[in-house]
Design an enzyme around this catalytic site. Structure first.
Site, PDB file in Angstrom:
ATOM      1  N   GLY A  37      33.116  17.182  70.216  1.00 21.55           N
ATOM      2  CA  GLY A  37      31.766  17.601  69.347  1.00 21.55           C
ATOM      3  C   GLY A  37      31.409  19.009  69.649  1.00 21.55           C
ATOM      4  O   GLY A  37      31.837  19.258  70.633  1.00 21.55           O
ATOM      5  N   GLY A  42      25.406  16.975  71.906  1.00 21.88           N
ATOM      6  CA  GLY A  42      24.952  15.687  72.779  1.00 21.88           C
ATOM      7  C   GLY A  42      26.071  15.126  73.727  1.00 21.88           C
ATOM      8  O   GLY A  42      25.968  13.756  74.077  1.00 21.88           O
ATOM      9  N   LYS A  43      27.222  15.675  73.697  1.00 23.24           N
ATOM     10  CA  LYS A  43      28.374  15.347  74.545  1.00 23.24           C
ATOM     11  C   LYS A  43      27.970  14.743  76.016  1.00 23.24           C
ATOM     12  O   LYS A  43      28.320  13.788  76.465  1.00 23.24           O
ATOM     13  CB  LYS A  43      29.398  16.009  74.500  1.00 23.24           C
ATOM     14  N   THR A  45      25.303  14.310  77.281  1.00 20.30           N
ATOM     15  CA  THR A  45      24.094  13.322  77.345  1.00 20.30           C
ATOM     16  C   THR A  45      24.686  11.827  77.240  1.00 20.30           C
ATOM     17  O   THR A  45      24.347  11.096  77.989  1.00 20.30           O
ATOM     18  CB  THR A  45      23.103  13.642  76.304  1.00 20.30           C
ATOM     19  N   ASP A  67      31.881  21.658  80.782  1.00 18.65           N
ATOM     20  CA  ASP A  67      31.101  22.739  81.603  1.00 18.65           C
ATOM     21  C   ASP A  67      31.514  22.697  83.183  1.00 18.65           C
ATOM     22  O   ASP A  67      31.783  23.454  83.817  1.00 18.65           O
ATOM     23  CB  ASP A  67      29.587  22.667  81.457  1.00 18.65           C
ATOM     24  N   SER A 111      36.720  20.265  72.605  1.00 20.31           N
ATOM     25  CA  SER A 111      38.167  19.785  72.443  1.00 20.31           C
ATOM     26  C   SER A 111      38.210  20.099  70.916  1.00 20.31           C
ATOM     27  O   SER A 111      38.621  18.855  70.029  1.00 20.31           O
ATOM     28  CB  SER A 111      38.418  18.785  72.839  1.00 20.31           C
TER      29      SER A 111
HETATM   30  N1  LIG Z   1      32.701  30.830  72.848  1.00 15.80           N
HETATM   31  C1  LIG Z   1      32.207  30.510  73.976  1.00 15.80           C
HETATM   32  N2  LIG Z   1      31.695  31.463  74.653  1.00 15.80           N
HETATM   33  C2  LIG Z   1      31.014  31.156  75.943  1.00 15.80           C
HETATM   34  N3  LIG Z   1      30.487  29.858  76.394  1.00 15.80           N
HETATM   35  C3  LIG Z   1      31.288  28.941  75.482  1.00 15.80           C
HETATM   36  C4  LIG Z   1      32.142  28.809  74.243  1.00 15.80           C
HETATM   37  N4  LIG Z   1      32.260  27.898  73.944  1.00 15.80           N
HETATM   38  C5  LIG Z   1      31.991  26.988  74.494  1.00 15.80           C
HETATM   39  N5  LIG Z   1      31.225  27.605  75.749  1.00 15.80           N
HETATM   40  C6  LIG Z   1      30.602  26.882  76.991  1.00 15.80           C
HETATM   41  O1  LIG Z   1      31.596  26.402  77.560  1.00 15.80           O
HETATM   42  C7  LIG Z   1      31.332  24.814  77.723  1.00 15.80           C
HETATM   43  C8  LIG Z   1      32.414  24.002  77.767  1.00 15.80           C
HETATM   44  O2  LIG Z   1      33.375  24.366  76.813  1.00 15.80           O
HETATM   45  P1  LIG Z   1      34.509  23.203  76.660  1.00 15.80           P
HETATM   46  O3  LIG Z   1      35.351  23.455  77.865  1.00 15.80           O
HETATM   47  O4  LIG Z   1      34.053  21.921  76.566  1.00 15.80           O
HETATM   48  O5  LIG Z   1      35.463  23.942  75.561  1.00 15.80           O
HETATM   49  S1  LIG Z   1      36.776  23.562  74.745  1.00 15.80           S
HETATM   50  O6  LIG Z   1      36.913  22.094  75.076  1.00 15.80           O
HETATM   51  O7  LIG Z   1      37.518  24.451  75.651  1.00 15.80           O
HETATM   52  O8  LIG Z   1      36.697  24.256  73.508  1.00 15.80           O
HETATM   53  C9  LIG Z   1      30.287  24.644  76.497  1.00 15.80           C
HETATM   54  O9  LIG Z   1      29.301  23.477  76.844  1.00 15.80           O
HETATM   55  P2  LIG Z   1      28.703  22.634  75.825  1.00 15.80           P
HETATM   56  O10 LIG Z   1      27.743  23.343  75.444  1.00 15.80           O
HETATM   57  O11 LIG Z   1      28.327  21.336  76.823  1.00 15.80           O
HETATM   58  O12 LIG Z   1      29.675  22.007  74.729  1.00 15.80           O
HETATM   59  C10 LIG Z   1      29.593  25.676  76.421  1.00 15.80           C
HETATM   60  O13 LIG Z   1      28.439  25.889  77.228  1.00 15.80           O
HETATM   61  N1  LIG Z   2      20.428  11.502  71.231  1.00 13.36           N
HETATM   62  C1  LIG Z   2      19.794  12.650  71.232  1.00 13.36           C
HETATM   63  N2  LIG Z   2      18.607  12.810  70.735  1.00 13.36           N
HETATM   64  C2  LIG Z   2      17.871  13.989  71.246  1.00 13.36           C
HETATM   65  N3  LIG Z   2      18.215  14.932  71.785  1.00 13.36           N
HETATM   66  C3  LIG Z   2      19.322  14.795  72.400  1.00 13.36           C
HETATM   67  C4  LIG Z   2      20.133  13.808  72.187  1.00 13.36           C
HETATM   68  N4  LIG Z   2      21.445  13.814  72.792  1.00 13.36           N
HETATM   69  C5  LIG Z   2      21.272  15.103  73.567  1.00 13.36           C
HETATM   70  N5  LIG Z   2      20.063  15.721  73.370  1.00 13.36           N
HETATM   71  C6  LIG Z   2      19.822  16.907  73.797  1.00 13.36           C
HETATM   72  O1  LIG Z   2      20.381  17.974  73.021  1.00 13.36           O
HETATM   73  C7  LIG Z   2      20.687  18.964  73.813  1.00 13.36           C
HETATM   74  C8  LIG Z   2      22.246  19.307  73.939  1.00 13.36           C
HETATM   75  O2  LIG Z   2      22.903  18.108  74.471  1.00 13.36           O
HETATM   76  P1  LIG Z   2      24.056  18.039  75.393  1.00 13.36           P
HETATM   77  O3  LIG Z   2      24.396  16.580  75.890  1.00 13.36           O
HETATM   78  O4  LIG Z   2      23.909  19.011  76.502  1.00 13.36           O
HETATM   79  O5  LIG Z   2      25.167  18.668  74.357  1.00 13.36           O
HETATM   80  P2  LIG Z   2      26.733  18.988  74.760  1.00 13.36           P
HETATM   81  O6  LIG Z   2      27.090  18.794  75.961  1.00 13.36           O
HETATM   82  O7  LIG Z   2      27.289  18.588  73.375  1.00 13.36           O
HETATM   83  O8  LIG Z   2      26.568  20.683  74.684  1.00 13.36           O
HETATM   84  C9  LIG Z   2      20.211  18.734  75.295  1.00 13.36           C
HETATM   85  O9  LIG Z   2      18.754  19.325  75.461  1.00 13.36           O
HETATM   86  C10 LIG Z   2      19.816  17.181  75.286  1.00 13.36           C
HETATM   87  O10 LIG Z   2      18.834  16.927  75.945  1.00 13.36           O
END
Ligand SMILES: Nc1ncnc2c1ncn2[C@@H]1O[C@H](COP(=O)(O)OS(=O)(=O)O)[C@@H](OP(=O)(O)O)[C@H]1O
Ligand SMILES: Nc1ncnc2c1ncn2[C@@H]1O[C@H](COP(=O)(O)OP(=O)(O)O)[C@@H](O)[C@H]1O
Length: 143
Positions: A37, A42-43, A45, A67, A111
């Site tokens: 996603g 919310g991945k 979480t 991350d 992904s």
């Molecule tokens: N374009 C770009 N620039 C800077 N930072 C970015 C970017 N895309 C992703 N992110 C951050 O990297 C976190 C991990 O990404 P992923 O490894 O899950 O991405 S991927 O699957 O390779 O597409 C990802 O974590 P999440 O926010 O939890 O999804 C972001 O914090």
């Molecule tokens: N089901 C939910 N309802 C409300 N807030 C949520 C829910 N799931 C995640 N969040 C909040 O949304 C934000 C992003 O969640 P996160 O799990 O870090 O997403 P991702 O890993 O996809 O970047 C966080 O602040 C988290 O606390």
């Protein structure tokens, strides 16, 4: 990128204890739950909630979070399409090892490319790869 195809002296090594033995020991089925996603969907979480729930039920799991992996194993990768593909490939290989160890591996990464996720699924035959795709904006759904 692999040099394995040029090698003549690298062979797969089997051990006497295999995945079925480890699954029996742990009383669970090793598999991969792959959460995909957009950023902020919310991945992480969901992955942590799932792992906590499994733990409370006596099931051994491990979270591979995009991350976190980018702090170590994948710290050399950026966000170009080819880097994301390599990120998923490596993570898929690690997830496969965790599943082979008998664990329930919860991978949470953006992904974005279906073909990369399908490559990971192909590494885990027999329905041992479960994909969950989070909608873009969960708060719209909740309200
Ligand atoms: N374009 C770009 N620039 C800077 N930072 C970015 C970017 N895309 C992703 N992110 C951050 O990297 C976190 C991990 O990404 P992923 O490894 O899950 O991405 S991927 O699957 O390779 O597409 C990802 O974590 P999440 O926010 O939890 O999804 C972001 O914090
Ligand atoms: N089901 C939910 N309802 C409300 N807030 C949520 C829910 N799931 C995640 N969040 C909040 O949304 C934000 C992003 O969640 P996160 O799990 O870090 O997403 P991702 O890993 O996809 O970047 C966080 O602040 C988290 O606390």
């Amino acid at each position: 990128m692999s040099t394995l195809s040029n090698s003549t002296n690298i062979f797969w090594q089997e051990c006497q204890i295999g995945k079925p033995d480890r699954q029996k020991l742990l009383n669970q089925k090793g598999c991969v739950v792959w959460i995909t996603g957009l950023s902020g969907s919310g991945k992480s979480t969901l992955a942590c909630s799932l792992s906590r729930e499994l733990h409370s039920r006596g099931k051994l799991s491990y979270v591979l979070d995009g991350d976190n992996l980018r702090h170590g194993l994948n710290k050399d990768l950026g966000f170009k399409p080819e880097d994301r593909t390599e990120n998923i490939r490596r993570t898929g290989e690690v997830a496969k090892l965790f599943a082979d160890a008998g664990l329930i591996c919860v991978a949470s990464l953006i992904s974005p490319y279906r073909r990369d996720r399908d490559t990971c699924r192909a590494m885990l035959p027999d329905a041992n790869f479960i994909e969950a795709r989070l909608p873009k904006a969960f708060h719209f759904i909740d309200s």
